[in-house]
Design a protein around this motif. Structure first.
Motif, PDB file in Angstrom:
ATOM      1  N   UNK A 202       8.600 -36.388 -23.023  1.00  0.00           N
ATOM      2  CA  UNK A 202       8.376 -37.147 -21.616  1.00  0.00           C
ATOM      3  C   UNK A 202       7.180 -35.175 -21.621  1.00  0.00           C
TER       4      UNK A 202
ATOM      5  N   UNK B 205       4.256 -35.739 -23.270  1.00  0.00           N
ATOM      6  CA  UNK B 205       3.956 -37.745 -23.730  1.00  0.00           C
ATOM      7  C   UNK B 205       2.883 -36.594 -22.371  1.00  0.00           C
ATOM      8  N   UNK B 206       3.240 -36.491 -21.920  1.00  0.00           N
ATOM      9  CA  UNK B 206       2.765 -36.787 -19.763  1.00  0.00           C
ATOM     10  C   UNK B 206       1.610 -35.964 -20.174  1.00  0.00           C
TER      11      UNK B 206
ATOM     12  N   UNK C  84       9.611 -41.934 -20.773  1.00  0.00           N
ATOM     13  CA  UNK C  84       9.324 -41.174 -19.311  1.00  0.00           C
ATOM     14  C   UNK C  84      10.902 -40.568 -19.291  1.00  0.00           C
TER      15      UNK C  84
ATOM     16  N   UNK D 130       3.766 -44.644 -21.826  1.00  0.00           N
ATOM     17  CA  UNK D 130       4.107 -44.003 -20.659  1.00  0.00           C
ATOM     18  C   UNK D 130       4.730 -45.488 -19.498  1.00  0.00           C
TER      19      UNK D 130
END
Lengths: 229, 250
Positions: free
Chosen positions: A88, A91-92, A83, A77
């Motif tokens: 994202x 993966x956020x 990002x 990140x």
């Protein structure tokens, strides 16, 4: 000792158990789906692909699960490119990061288990199948893999328990799993013992269930190897 | 031979680490800049540590700093792993049920930090990160129940996720966020928003030094030493090393 606190916060632990089970089983499932083809290819020493799989297995078996989780959650990140990428939204979320890490980790261990079971298959089994006129694909799918998976069962049972215990690191990246519930109790009421002993007992109960299930599975699927009778 | 040497070296290192002759062991945190942060060599530095050293010097005692995770800092005190907590811990009613506190050594309000241009009205339904088990967690749960809370082990991790965009705002001590985040490179494009909060019900009476309930003498010694370094100017020297104004508060 204040067991009332645990009872008052039972919902915290109930949702923690659900979160742990969810993460453990989904990552085992995905890990298995990765490991089956990878394990077969590793055992077969498929050109070009096998070394790549080798690298993946080395990477994930050679580093601690906690470090992998930190890399995927905090490490990736850090990069603007990540990002801004389409990945994202996934993966956020801490939950997805944990699932991805655990699945890849479990996949690496299961790959080795399956590879080991395949390469120790008695030659006679596949020779007999070939002699019966089976095609190489049939030999693999009907004889080699079923036989190997049966023999891999005890080792895989260990991997399942390791995954359950390993999943406890998820609490570090804000996920409220069983250990997360224990930590919250500790942080709120300063009761380290009550929170963590409850977490330990819950993990132990789940472990015993899993061990029991695998014992039954072994009884059923490894009957032909039970030489005592 | 190599193996024996290796084993011997490891045993030595362990023994050397275990032996300690300090009068007092102080639990500090190490992930809460500028009050307490871990230097590149592994030692803990910051306002809390300077204050701790000044208080120990005033009491004429030798002190050893023990880096402890926030989660386990009160248990560590109760289990006698250390004798006092100097870790920007606010004096609250809940904590007073378990441990005892000296008088405060500073008092600063809590504030929100988020992307420039945010306001408190935008918060509903958003995600705010706080450090687990802090006054700020209690404050958020009490005053902003419709905000999703994410709990972190240390404030440094809150900043990481704030920059990554996983959370929309952070709620923590204003000074800690100003010097630990906003004034750093990572804090570009972020700023304070909303009010300055110092509600006694949640925020207590400022940060004090935590000791075990039985150690009333030690508690009073710390309180005396705090007022001693206030009058001697030692506090001011340390304060000005980190902050542009006196953070002792009214």
């Amino acid at each position: 000792m204040n067991p009332d606190l645990v009872l008052q916060n039972w919902q915290l632990f109930a949702s923690g158990v659900w979160m742990t089970l969810q993460l453990t089983f989904l990552s085992l499932l995905i890990g298995f789906l990765i490991a089956l083809p990878f394990g077969i290819m590793r055992a077969r020493r498929v050109k070009y692909i096998s070394p790549l799989i080798n690298g993946y297995v080395y990477l994930f078996r050679g580093t601690p699960l906690l470090v992998q989780l930190y890399l995927i959650y905090y490490g990736f990140s850090q990069f603007e490119a990540v990002r801004e990428s389409i990945l994202w939204p996934i993966l956020r979320e801490a939950w997805w990061c944990a699932l991805i890490t655990f699945a890849l980790n479990s996949g690496a261990y299961a790959t080795e288990i399956i590879r080991g079971a395949i390469s120790t298959t008695p030659k006679g089994e596949t020779e007999a199948a070939t002699a019966l006129g089976m095609s190489p694909f049939q030999v693999t799918s009907l004889v080699l893999v079923p036989s190997a998976l049966r023999r891999a069962l005890p080792q895989y049972g260990n991997e399942v328990v390791f995954m359950l215990h390993g999943s406890a690191v998820a609490s570090i990246i804000t996920i409220q799993d069983i250990l997360g519930a224990g930590r919250t109790l500790n942080a709120k009421f300063y009761v380290a013992y009550e929170g963590f002993i409850t977490a330990a007992l819950l993990y132990m109960a789940i472990t015993f269930c899993l061990v029991g299930i695998f014992r039954q599975l072994e009884k059923r699927f490894l009957k032909h190897l039970d030489l005592k009778r | 031979m190599k193996k024996t040497l290796c084993a011997a070296a490891m045993t030595f290192a362990t023994l050397a680490g275990a032996a300690s002759a300090a009068d007092l062991k102080i639990c500090v945190e190490g992930a809460y800049p500028p009050f307490s942060e871990t230097a590149t060599d592994g030692s803990v530095v910051g306002f809390d540590i300077d204050i701790a050293n000044a208080l120990c010097a005033d009491m004429g005692k030798s002190c050893e700093m023990l880096k402890t995770d926030w989660d386990g800092i009160i248990p560590a005190l109760l289990e006698r792993k250390c004798d006092a907590i100097i870790a920007s811990m606010s004096i609250t009613e809940e904590r007073k049920q378990v441990i005892d506190f000296s008088g405060k050594y500073y008092n600063t309000p809590g504030r929100f930090v988020g992307k420039d241009g945010m306001s408190e009205d935008d918060l509903s339904g958003k995600t705010v990160g706080v450090q687990r088990g802090t006054i700020h967690q209690a404050f958020m749960e009490g005053e902003f129940p419709d905000v999703e809370l994410k709990l972190y082990g240390s404030q440094d991790e809150v900043y990481l996720d704030l920059v990554a965009g996983r959370i929309d705002a952070s709620m923590a001590d204003s000074i800690a966020q100003l010097d630990g985040f906003l004034n750093t490179e990572a804090g570009d494009g972020f700023g304070f928003f909303g009010g300055s909060y110092s509600i006694p019900k949640y925020h207590g009476d400022g940060a004090g030094i935590g000791v075990r309930k039985a150690d009333t003498e030690l508690r009073d010694a710390f309180s005396t030493s705090i007022s001693n370094i206030r009058t001697s100017g030692e506090y001011e020297t340390i304060n000005s090393k980190y902050f542009a104004f006196d953070i002792y508060g009214g």
